[in-house]
Enzyme design. Structure first.
Site, PDB file in Angstrom:
ATOM      1  N   ASP A  97       0.881  -1.212  -0.136  1.00  0.00           N
ATOM      2  CA  ASP A  97      -0.112   0.015  -0.039  1.00  0.00           C
ATOM      3  C   ASP A  97       0.879   1.147  -0.033  1.00  0.00           C
ATOM      4  OD1 ASP A  97      -2.534   1.514   0.362  1.00  0.00           O
ATOM      5  OD2 ASP A  97      -2.547   1.321   2.377  1.00  0.00           O
ATOM      6  N   ASP A 153      -7.839  -8.825   6.399  1.00  0.00           N
ATOM      7  CA  ASP A 153      -8.854  -8.499   7.290  1.00  0.00           C
ATOM      8  C   ASP A 153      -9.299  -7.065   7.421  1.00  0.00           C
ATOM      9  OD1 ASP A 153      -6.496  -7.587   8.763  1.00  0.00           O
ATOM     10  OD2 ASP A 153      -7.672  -7.456  10.420  1.00  0.00           O
ATOM     11  N   ARG A 159     -11.121 -12.691   6.945  1.00  0.00           N
ATOM     12  CA  ARG A 159     -10.117 -13.339   6.482  1.00  0.00           C
ATOM     13  C   ARG A 159     -10.456 -14.490   5.625  1.00  0.00           C
ATOM     14  NH1 ARG A 159      -5.276 -11.123   8.450  1.00  0.00           N
ATOM     15  NH2 ARG A 159      -5.439 -10.398  10.456  1.00  0.00           N
TER      16      ARG A 159
HETATM   17  P1  IMP Z   1       1.890  -0.374   3.830  1.00  0.00           P
HETATM   18  O1  IMP Z   1       2.757  -0.314   4.970  1.00  0.00           O
HETATM   19  O2  IMP Z   1       0.880   0.492   3.965  1.00  0.00           O
HETATM   20  O3  IMP Z   1       2.160  -0.886   2.534  1.00  0.00           O
HETATM   21  O4  IMP Z   1       0.770  -1.494   4.292  1.00  0.00           O
HETATM   22  C1  IMP Z   1       0.861  -2.838   4.036  1.00  0.00           C
HETATM   23  C2  IMP Z   1      -0.003  -3.634   5.057  1.00  0.00           C
HETATM   24  O5  IMP Z   1      -1.186  -2.867   5.281  1.00  0.00           O
HETATM   25  C3  IMP Z   1      -0.377  -4.661   4.157  1.00  0.00           C
HETATM   26  O6  IMP Z   1       0.531  -5.742   4.300  1.00  0.00           O
HETATM   27  C4  IMP Z   1      -1.749  -5.051   4.702  1.00  0.00           C
HETATM   28  O7  IMP Z   1      -1.650  -5.934   5.996  1.00  0.00           O
HETATM   29  C5  IMP Z   1      -2.337  -3.923   5.375  1.00  0.00           C
HETATM   30  N1  IMP Z   1      -3.297  -3.048   4.295  1.00  0.00           N
HETATM   31  C6  IMP Z   1      -3.171  -2.290   3.246  1.00  0.00           C
HETATM   32  N2  IMP Z   1      -4.091  -2.188   2.637  1.00  0.00           N
HETATM   33  C7  IMP Z   1      -5.189  -2.868   3.133  1.00  0.00           C
HETATM   34  C8  IMP Z   1      -6.372  -3.107   2.750  1.00  0.00           C
HETATM   35  O8  IMP Z   1      -7.034  -2.694   1.657  1.00  0.00           O
HETATM   36  N3  IMP Z   1      -7.012  -4.066   3.662  1.00  0.00           N
HETATM   37  C9  IMP Z   1      -6.380  -4.846   4.425  1.00  0.00           C
HETATM   38  N4  IMP Z   1      -5.294  -4.586   5.051  1.00  0.00           N
HETATM   39  C10 IMP Z   1      -4.646  -3.664   4.136  1.00  0.00           C
END
Ligand code: IMP
Ligand code: MG
Length: 171
Positions: A97, A153, A159
């Site tokens: 993300d 989740d 999940r």
């Molecule tokens: P980042 O550090 O912002 O890249 O986020 C990574 C983590 O956030 C992912 O591995 C997910 O566990 C969680 N995450 C990001 N987007 C979503 C979503 O749309 N639904 C659920 N979990 C998310």
């Protein structure tokens, strides 16, 4: 819940990823590191589509809790059980993300001197990226929506859904 990716599309794409990974790592012993908890269903399906010898380990990072927004702070809640020095490592996660989680994990895992380290994610929310992370294998690029299912989740629920669904629009 609106279905974004069906079980059939997931199975098809995971099969392709497994074949791709198997041909890239032919004649190597692959060590798969799964990011808990969201990556567990993806890992379970992916590993059965990989034909090279492989081992697995797990680590867990802090989640968003009941929020749908990352705060940019990553914490390791559970570390690996086995050292990765000299090993051929593929980090497997559910979603990239903002990129903070994988950027952090790649940096700390690199310090442990693996022979190689690449990343495989099921879902890529490119639009949301704040730090650049090199991702070698991507299942699907998805829009900026909060998604659940197939291991992913919202507040520990959903999940078990066999598909990826859109929980709510956060744009
Ligand atoms: P980042 O550090 O912002 O890249 O986020 C990574 C983590 O956030 C992912 O591995 C997910 O566990 C969680 N995450 C990001 N987007 C979503 C979503 O749309 N639904 C659920 N979990 C998310
Ligand atoms: Mg995660």
């Amino acid at each position: 819940m609106r279905v974004l990716i069906t079980p059939e599309q997931l199975a098809q794409r995971v099969c392709e990823l497994g074949q791709h990974i198997s041909s890239d790592y032919v004649d190597q012993d692959l060590h798969l590191v799964c990011v808990l908890r969201g990556g567990f269903v993806f890992l379970a399906d992916l590993i059965r589509q990989i034909s090279v010898p492989c081992s697995i380990d797990f680590l867990a990072t802090s989640s968003y809790g009941s929020s749908t927004e990352s705060n940019g702070v990553v914490r390791i809640l559970k570390d690996l059980d086995t050292p990765i020095a000299g090993r051929t490592v593929l980090l497997v996660d559910d979603i990239v993300d903002t990129g903070f989680t994988l950027d952090y994990l790649c940096r700390i895992l690199c310090e442990r001197s693996p022979d190689s380290l690449r990343v495989c994610v099921l879902l890529n929310k490119e639009e949301r990226r704040e730090v650049e992370v090199e991702i070698s294998y991507v299942g699907f690029s998805i829009p900026n929506e909060f998604v659940v299912g197939y291991g992913i989740d919202y507040n520990e629920v959903y999940r078990n859904l066999p598909y990826i669904g859109i929980y709510k629009n956060i744009t």
